[in-house]
Design an enzyme around this catalytic site. Structure first.
Site, PDB file in Angstrom:
ATOM      1  N   ASP A   1      64.232  11.694  46.601  1.00  0.00           N
ATOM      2  CA  ASP A   1      64.403  12.797  45.651  1.00  0.00           C
ATOM      3  C   ASP A   1      63.072  13.208  45.039  1.00  0.00           C
ATOM      4  O   ASP A   1      62.845  14.388  44.757  1.00  0.00           O
ATOM      5  CB  ASP A   1      65.386  12.398  44.543  1.00  0.00           C
ATOM      6  CG  ASP A   1      66.762  12.982  44.803  1.00  0.00           C
ATOM      7  OD1 ASP A   1      66.831  14.185  45.107  1.00  0.00           O
ATOM      8  OD2 ASP A   1      67.743  12.231  44.740  1.00  0.00           O
TER       9      ASP A   1
ATOM     10  N   SER B   1      68.587  13.872  49.859  1.00  0.00           N
ATOM     11  CA  SER B   1      67.471  12.926  50.072  1.00  0.00           C
ATOM     12  C   SER B   1      67.675  12.082  51.325  1.00  0.00           C
ATOM     13  O   SER B   1      66.729  11.461  51.815  1.00  0.00           O
ATOM     14  CB  SER B   1      67.289  12.019  48.854  1.00  0.00           C
ATOM     15  OG  SER B   1      68.425  11.192  48.665  1.00  0.00           O
ATOM     16  N   HIS B   2      68.896  12.028  51.859  1.00  0.00           N
ATOM     17  CA  HIS B   2      69.149  11.193  53.038  1.00  0.00           C
ATOM     18  C   HIS B   2      69.876  11.952  54.139  1.00  0.00           C
ATOM     19  O   HIS B   2      70.611  11.357  54.924  1.00  0.00           O
ATOM     20  CB  HIS B   2      69.860   9.897  52.634  1.00  0.00           C
ATOM     21  CG  HIS B   2      68.915   8.984  51.911  1.00  0.00           C
ATOM     22  ND1 HIS B   2      68.602   9.163  50.594  1.00  0.00           N
ATOM     23  CD2 HIS B   2      68.155   7.968  52.361  1.00  0.00           C
ATOM     24  CE1 HIS B   2      67.699   8.264  50.240  1.00  0.00           C
ATOM     25  NE2 HIS B   2      67.409   7.521  51.290  1.00  0.00           N
TER      26      HIS B   2
HETATM   27  P1  NDP Z   1      72.454   8.931  42.798  1.00  0.00           P
HETATM   28  O1  NDP Z   1      71.856   8.609  41.484  1.00  0.00           O
HETATM   29  O2  NDP Z   1      72.415  10.329  43.260  1.00  0.00           O
HETATM   30  O3  NDP Z   1      73.993   8.470  42.878  1.00  0.00           O
HETATM   31  C1  NDP Z   1      74.336   7.146  42.772  1.00  0.00           C
HETATM   32  C2  NDP Z   1      75.837   6.919  42.790  1.00  0.00           C
HETATM   33  O4  NDP Z   1      76.361   7.289  41.510  1.00  0.00           O
HETATM   34  C3  NDP Z   1      76.623   7.701  43.831  1.00  0.00           C
HETATM   35  O5  NDP Z   1      77.653   6.887  44.310  1.00  0.00           O
HETATM   36  C4  NDP Z   1      77.134   8.887  43.009  1.00  0.00           C
HETATM   37  O6  NDP Z   1      78.302   9.489  43.540  1.00  0.00           O
HETATM   38  C5  NDP Z   1      77.417   8.221  41.690  1.00  0.00           C
HETATM   39  N1  NDP Z   1      77.422   9.162  40.568  1.00  0.00           N
HETATM   40  C6  NDP Z   1      76.470  10.074  40.255  1.00  0.00           C
HETATM   41  N2  NDP Z   1      76.811  10.732  39.135  1.00  0.00           N
HETATM   42  C7  NDP Z   1      78.011  10.239  38.744  1.00  0.00           C
HETATM   43  C8  NDP Z   1      78.896  10.513  37.663  1.00  0.00           C
HETATM   44  N3  NDP Z   1      78.601  11.441  36.765  1.00  0.00           N
HETATM   45  N4  NDP Z   1      80.038   9.796  37.576  1.00  0.00           N
HETATM   46  C9  NDP Z   1      80.353   8.858  38.485  1.00  0.00           C
HETATM   47  N5  NDP Z   1      79.553   8.556  39.530  1.00  0.00           N
HETATM   48  C10 NDP Z   1      78.392   9.226  39.650  1.00  0.00           C
HETATM   49  O7  NDP Z   1      71.793   7.998  43.940  1.00  0.00           O
HETATM   50  P2  NDP Z   1      70.353   7.422  44.140  1.00  0.00           P
HETATM   51  O8  NDP Z   1      69.309   8.460  44.010  1.00  0.00           O
HETATM   52  O9  NDP Z   1      70.175   6.194  43.338  1.00  0.00           O
HETATM   53  O10 NDP Z   1      70.472   7.027  45.709  1.00  0.00           O
HETATM   54  C11 NDP Z   1      70.729   8.054  46.666  1.00  0.00           C
HETATM   55  C12 NDP Z   1      70.886   7.461  48.038  1.00  0.00           C
HETATM   56  O11 NDP Z   1      69.645   6.938  48.489  1.00  0.00           O
HETATM   57  C13 NDP Z   1      71.877   6.300  48.160  1.00  0.00           C
HETATM   58  O12 NDP Z   1      72.845   6.681  49.124  1.00  0.00           O
HETATM   59  C14 NDP Z   1      71.057   5.137  48.666  1.00  0.00           C
HETATM   60  O13 NDP Z   1      71.689   4.291  49.617  1.00  0.00           O
HETATM   61  C15 NDP Z   1      69.882   5.835  49.319  1.00  0.00           C
HETATM   62  N6  NDP Z   1      68.714   4.956  49.341  1.00  0.00           N
HETATM   63  C16 NDP Z   1      68.393   4.331  50.506  1.00  0.00           C
HETATM   64  C17 NDP Z   1      67.296   3.482  50.548  1.00  0.00           C
HETATM   65  C18 NDP Z   1      66.960   2.710  51.779  1.00  0.00           C
HETATM   66  O14 NDP Z   1      66.005   1.971  51.749  1.00  0.00           O
HETATM   67  N7  NDP Z   1      67.668   2.788  52.851  1.00  0.00           N
HETATM   68  C19 NDP Z   1      66.461   3.269  49.376  1.00  0.00           C
HETATM   69  C20 NDP Z   1      66.922   3.962  48.192  1.00  0.00           C
HETATM   70  C21 NDP Z   1      68.007   4.787  48.188  1.00  0.00           C
HETATM   71  P3  NDP Z   1      78.185  10.975  44.215  1.00  0.00           P
HETATM   72  O15 NDP Z   1      77.386  10.759  45.482  1.00  0.00           O
HETATM   73  O16 NDP Z   1      79.596  11.407  44.458  1.00  0.00           O
HETATM   74  O17 NDP Z   1      77.477  11.850  43.225  1.00  0.00           O
HETATM   75  O1  PYC Z   2      64.761   7.329  49.081  1.00  0.00           O
HETATM   76  O2  PYC Z   2      64.004   5.479  48.152  1.00  0.00           O
HETATM   77  C1  PYC Z   2      64.353   6.152  49.143  1.00  0.00           C
HETATM   78  C2  PYC Z   2      64.314   5.532  50.477  1.00  0.00           C
HETATM   79  C3  PYC Z   2      63.550   4.503  50.885  1.00  0.00           C
HETATM   80  C4  PYC Z   2      63.845   4.259  52.200  1.00  0.00           C
HETATM   81  C5  PYC Z   2      64.775   5.154  52.559  1.00  0.00           C
HETATM   82  N1  PYC Z   2      65.068   5.918  51.481  1.00  0.00           N
END
Ligand code: NDP
Ligand code: PYC
Length: 338
Positions: free
Chosen positions: A188, A47-48
């Site tokens: 995602d 997703s990123h």
């Molecule tokens: P995920 O739900 O995929 O993962 C969240 C965290 O939980 C990660 O550190 C992941 O590690 C960990 N994790 C997942 N499964 C397990 C497990 N079974 N046991 C232990 N740890 C676990 O992430 P999101 O979808 O919530 O977010 C994805 C990305 O999107 C993030 O990097 C976030 O910064 C980015 N984002 C950016 C935004 C922006 O505005 N700039 C806005 C929203 C999101 P691992 O990666 O090793 O699986």
């Molecule tokens: O995946 O939610 C997201 C997001 C928002 C801005 C950048 N990533």
């Protein structure tokens, strides 16, 4: 035909840099952005990773972002540095400001980097990992666009509002987590829509406030927070600390500023750094051991540490190249005109 393309990390960087620069991005910004896009794809954060080029180019073509913005650093106090990104992307502002943040945290013990007026799309783990590589613990947060309903509601108020944390560990990778306070990142849901896949229950409501598994309906409705009222409160905290506190926009303001362009959100970011050498006091080794015992308590029972999947993916991609779904690769190539 193979439905996956494998690219070395330097091929990925060259492709990202080219797509950005042929679409008008200044070279210093393109370099900083390409680095985090490569890191995302390398760590199999679909997703990123390279998918974000599509959103960046749309943002450039809509004329929203300042393609050659020169970030301005202000040394606000011994513990606070501010970078005005001047409506460019956030990565160059972070690169410049984080150097000052590290020095301040080393001297004062705790310090904050505020980034204002930035277009922000990236995962936060590259930033907190960078600070952990300097021996600092770090916490980062940022709003996005208002896509997420508060627990108990049906209308978007919050952004997907990620929170990332890193803890440095001697002789190994840091402890890092980084997650959206929504059930899943918006990216995602977009990837599910692109591949015509249903989303799992619990991610979103449709425009009528009913649970939906249709990603397109979810994008027109409201995403849900993770952990119900707990994620909802954390999302509100991110809005406040990385919005009004730092003199910047909330996710609702960012959405209004977007004026329907569907561009990258534009707002601020807050990054905190903690220096264990000053916080912990003289018995550093003993307290580091306590932290290690905590991690042992997790992995010794077969649970995994957050980011372990990423670190494993990183090793695979460094050895064999990163994989990119063929359709995504073709869509990215199509961003290069003529
Ligand atoms: P995920 O739900 O995929 O993962 C969240 C965290 O939980 C990660 O550190 C992941 O590690 C960990 N994790 C997942 N499964 C397990 C497990 N079974 N046991 C232990 N740890 C676990 O992430 P999101 O979808 O919530 O977010 C994805 C990305 O999107 C993030 O990097 C976030 O910064 C980015 N984002 C950016 C935004 C922006 O505005 N700039 C806005 C929203 C999101 P691992 O990666 O090793 O699986
Ligand atoms: O995946 O939610 C997201 C997001 C928002 C801005 C950048 N990533």
């Amino acid at each position: 035909m193979d439905d996956v393309v494998r690219l070395t990390l330097s091929e990925l960087f060259d492709l990202s840099f080219r797509v950005l620069t042929v679409n008008g991005m200044a070279h210093d910004h393109a370099r900083a952005i390409a680095k985090v896009i490569v890191a995302g794809q390398r760590d199999e954060c679909q997703s990123h990773g390279i998918y974000r080029l599509i959103v960046c180019v749309n943002t450039l073509r809509k004329g929203k972002v300042v393609r050659d913005a020169k970030p301005v650093i202000t040394d606000v106090s011994p513990a606070l540095v501010r970078v005005d990104a001047r409506f460019g992307y956030s990565q160059l502002a972070f690169e410049m400001g984080s150097k000052v943040l590290v020095e301040k945290a080393r001297t004062v013990g705790i310090a904050a980097l505020v980034i204002n007026n930035c277009f922000h799309f990236s995962a936060l783990w590259p930033e907190v990992e960078r600070l952990a590589s300097e021996g600092l613990a770090a916490l980062a947060m940022t709003p996005s666009h208002s896509w997420v309903a508060p627990a108990g509601g049906t209308k978007p108020v919050f952004g997907t509002n990620p929170i990332a944390f890193a803890w440095p560990r001697s002789g190994g990778v840091p402890f890092v987590f980084d997650f959206a306070t929504s059930a899943i990142a918006r990216g995602d849901i977009e990837l599910h829509r692109r591949s015509d896949k249903k989303i799992p229950p619990g991610w979103a409501l449709d425009a009528e406030g009913q649970p939906t598994e249709d990603p397109a309906a979810a994008m027109k409705g409201a995403m849900l927070t993770f952990g119900g009222h707990k994620g909802s409160a954390l999302a509100a905290m991110v809005e406040l600390l990385a919005g009004p506190l730092i003199g910047d926009l909330t996710s609702a303001d960012s959405k209004a500023f977007d004026e329907g362009a569907n561009a990258t959100p534009c707002h601020g970011e807050l990054i905190l750094a903690f220096n264990p050498a000053l916080f912990t006091g003289p018995d550093r080794a003993e307290h580091d051991q306590r932290a290690e015992a905590l991690f042992d308590g997790i992995v010794s029972q077969g649970a995994r540490l957050p980011s372990q999947r990423r670190f494993d993916a990183r090793l695979r991609s460094e050895a064999n190249g990163a994989h990119v779904p063929r359709k995504l690769y073709d869509d990215v190539l199509a961003l290069i005109p003529g």
